[in-house]
Design an enzyme around this catalytic site. Structure first.
Site, PDB file in Angstrom:
ATOM      1  N   HIS A  19       0.827  -1.213   0.000  1.00 32.15           N
ATOM      2  CA  HIS A  19       0.000   0.000   0.000  1.00 32.15           C
ATOM      3  C   HIS A  19       0.864   1.267   0.000  1.00 32.15           C
ATOM      4  O   HIS A  19       0.369   2.354  -0.281  1.00 32.15           O
ATOM      5  CB  HIS A  19      -0.901  -0.016   1.238  1.00 32.15           C
ATOM      6  CG  HIS A  19      -2.330   0.339   0.990  1.00 32.15           C
ATOM      7  ND1 HIS A  19      -2.932   0.385  -0.244  1.00 32.15           N
ATOM      8  CD2 HIS A  19      -3.319   0.666   1.875  1.00 32.15           C
ATOM      9  CE1 HIS A  19      -4.197   0.720  -0.116  1.00 32.15           C
ATOM     10  NE2 HIS A  19      -4.455   0.903   1.160  1.00 32.15           N
ATOM     11  N   ASN A  62      -7.124   6.271   4.112  1.00 34.62           N
ATOM     12  CA  ASN A  62      -8.535   6.580   3.888  1.00 34.62           C
ATOM     13  C   ASN A  62      -8.916   8.031   4.169  1.00 34.62           C
ATOM     14  O   ASN A  62     -10.076   8.397   3.994  1.00 34.62           O
ATOM     15  CB  ASN A  62      -9.432   5.624   4.691  1.00 34.62           C
ATOM     16  CG  ASN A  62      -9.244   5.754   6.175  1.00 34.62           C
ATOM     17  OD1 ASN A  62      -8.296   6.385   6.637  1.00 34.62           O
ATOM     18  ND2 ASN A  62     -10.129   5.151   6.941  1.00 34.62           N
ATOM     19  N   ASP A  87      -0.890   2.507  -5.374  1.00 33.86           N
ATOM     20  CA  ASP A  87      -0.913   1.065  -5.637  1.00 33.86           C
ATOM     21  C   ASP A  87      -2.218   0.709  -6.340  1.00 33.86           C
ATOM     22  O   ASP A  87      -3.235   1.361  -6.141  1.00 33.86           O
ATOM     23  CB  ASP A  87      -0.779   0.293  -4.323  1.00 33.86           C
ATOM     24  CG  ASP A  87      -1.897   0.603  -3.338  1.00 33.86           C
ATOM     25  OD1 ASP A  87      -2.009   1.773  -2.922  1.00 33.86           O
ATOM     26  OD2 ASP A  87      -2.666  -0.299  -2.984  1.00 33.86           O
ATOM     27  N   ASN A 108      -9.304   3.225  -1.198  1.00 32.13           N
ATOM     28  CA  ASN A 108      -9.765   4.178  -0.183  1.00 32.13           C
ATOM     29  C   ASN A 108      -9.060   5.529  -0.245  1.00 32.13           C
ATOM     30  O   ASN A 108      -9.663   6.561   0.051  1.00 32.13           O
ATOM     31  CB  ASN A 108      -9.643   3.576   1.213  1.00 32.13           C
ATOM     32  CG  ASN A 108     -10.651   2.482   1.453  1.00 32.13           C
ATOM     33  OD1 ASN A 108     -11.746   2.499   0.882  1.00 32.13           O
ATOM     34  ND2 ASN A 108     -10.302   1.515   2.272  1.00 32.13           N
TER      35      ASN A 108
END
Length: 189
Positions: A19, A62, A87, A108
């Site tokens: 991530h 997020n 990503d 997100n």
């Protein structure tokens, strides 16, 4: 003025995770451009080199939009002058694609940015592959790259960083036709 954003999560426990490929690529960009630290406000780490701003949001993935919106408003940056490196589960490891606008694909960080500044920004999509089962996605994106992937990361990150800078100099169609990687070739002589 251009804003290049690398997405990731702050903290040592996330540093080498899939991530965080956006953070890794942004670190490379900051190094190759000679940018200097400009601020630790804006809910992130901001670096500057002439008319280029580089941002690593420290809000967790997020809530990345809070950071992007703060910099965008302060520096009066047009949405089409924002590049977001992230990503992408829908692409195999090592793939690189470019896109402007469109949906978040369930990401997100992109959802948050879309909600705060709209979706007209440019995306640098870095493929990380995906797990066998959809229920494994959260664990997968927060896991470290495999040893083989880690060996190939430096070359791929450098290539993605250079391609990201080309988006500032050339239209997205030009960059996509010259820098897209569909089938990864990293580590191949």
């Amino acid at each position: 003025m251009w804003l290049v954003v690398g997405l990731g999560n702050p903290g040592a426990e996330y540093e080498k995770t899939r991530h965080n490929i956006g953070f890794m690529t942004l670190d490379s960009l900051v190094g190759m451009s000679g940018a200097h630290s400009a601020s630790s406000s804006f809910h992130g780490e901001l670096f500057k080199k002439s008319n280029l701003l580089f941002l690593k949001p420290t809000t967790y993935m997020n809530r990345s939009g809070l950071s992007v919106q703060a910099v965008k408003q302060f520096y009066k940056i047009e949405t089409d002058h924002i590049i977001v490196i992230h990503d992408d589960l829908d692409l195999p490891f090592g793939a690189l694609r470019f896109k402007q606008g469109g949906g978040s694909g369930g990401h997100n960080g992109l959802k948050s940015i879309d909600a705060m500044v709209g979706n007209g920004y440019i995306r640098v999509r870095m493929g990380i592959g995906k797990p066998v089962y959809k229920s494994q996605v959260a664990d997968y994106v927060l896991s470290d790259f495999s040893p083989e992937e880690q060996r190939l990361l430096p070359e791929w990150i450098e290539y993605a960083a250079k391609a990201s800078l080309e988006l500032i100099r050339h239209p997205i169609d030009y960059v996509a036709s010259h820098y897209t990687v569909k089938k990864p070739v990293w580590g191949v002589s």
